[in-house]
Write a protein that holds these residues in place. Structure first.
Motif, PDB file in Angstrom:
ATOM      1  N   GLU A  62       0.606  -1.005  -0.472  1.00 43.87           N
ATOM      2  CA  GLU A  62       0.080   0.072   0.124  1.00 43.87           C
ATOM      3  C   GLU A  62       0.923   1.267  -0.102  1.00 43.87           C
ATOM      4  N   ARG A  65       2.396   1.637  -3.263  1.00 46.91           N
ATOM      5  CA  ARG A  65       1.225   2.282  -4.614  1.00 46.91           C
ATOM      6  C   ARG A  65       1.222   3.880  -4.307  1.00 46.91           C
ATOM      7  N   GLN A  66       1.268   4.528  -2.478  1.00 49.08           N
ATOM      8  CA  GLN A  66       0.753   5.553  -2.918  1.00 49.08           C
ATOM      9  C   GLN A  66       1.702   5.979  -2.616  1.00 49.08           C
ATOM     10  N   HIS A  69       1.676   5.967  -6.690  1.00 46.99           N
ATOM     11  CA  HIS A  69       0.253   7.232  -7.163  1.00 46.99           C
ATOM     12  C   HIS A  69       0.475   8.949  -7.143  1.00 46.99           C
ATOM     13  N   GLU A  70       1.694   9.307  -5.577  1.00 41.05           N
ATOM     14  CA  GLU A  70       1.874  11.151  -5.424  1.00 41.05           C
ATOM     15  C   GLU A  70       2.592  11.095  -7.202  1.00 41.05           C
ATOM     16  N   THR A  72       2.693   9.985 -10.098  1.00 36.38           N
ATOM     17  CA  THR A  72       2.348  10.270 -11.210  1.00 36.38           C
ATOM     18  C   THR A  72       0.691  11.910 -11.419  1.00 36.38           C
ATOM     19  N   ALA A  73       0.638  12.049  -9.772  1.00 38.70           N
ATOM     20  CA  ALA A  73      -0.271  13.254  -9.921  1.00 38.70           C
ATOM     21  C   ALA A  73       0.092  14.356  -9.781  1.00 38.70           C
TER      22      ALA A  73
END
Length: 74
Positions: A62, A65-66, A69-70, A72-73
């Motif tokens: 997790e 993944r976080q 995600h950060e 790519t954001a």
């Protein structure tokens, strides 16, 4: 009827060399299956551990993944 023979490696190699191409491919595929199976077993054995719980693994997954995600954001 069953027959047993003792053949040297060079004798087996000579027999294989004399096979038609299609049969050589089949032998190659069978050897590849066997090799992949044994290598996978070795790999799984090397990484097997009782030191990590499923909760620790899930937590780490997790977090990765976080982080992804950060990234790519942004």
């Amino acid at each position: 009827m069953e027959a047993n023979m003792n053949l040297s490696f060079s004798q087996i190699l000579e027999l294989v060399r004399n096979l038609p191409c299609e049969q050589k491919i089949k032998i190659s595929q069978e050897l590849e299956k066997e090799t992949i199976g044994s290598k996978l077993t070795e790999l799984l054995t090397a990484f097997r551990t009782d030191k990590l719980s499923m909760n620790e693994i899930t937590s780490e997954v997790e977090q990765v993944r976080q982080d992804l995600h950060e990234r790519t954001a942004n």
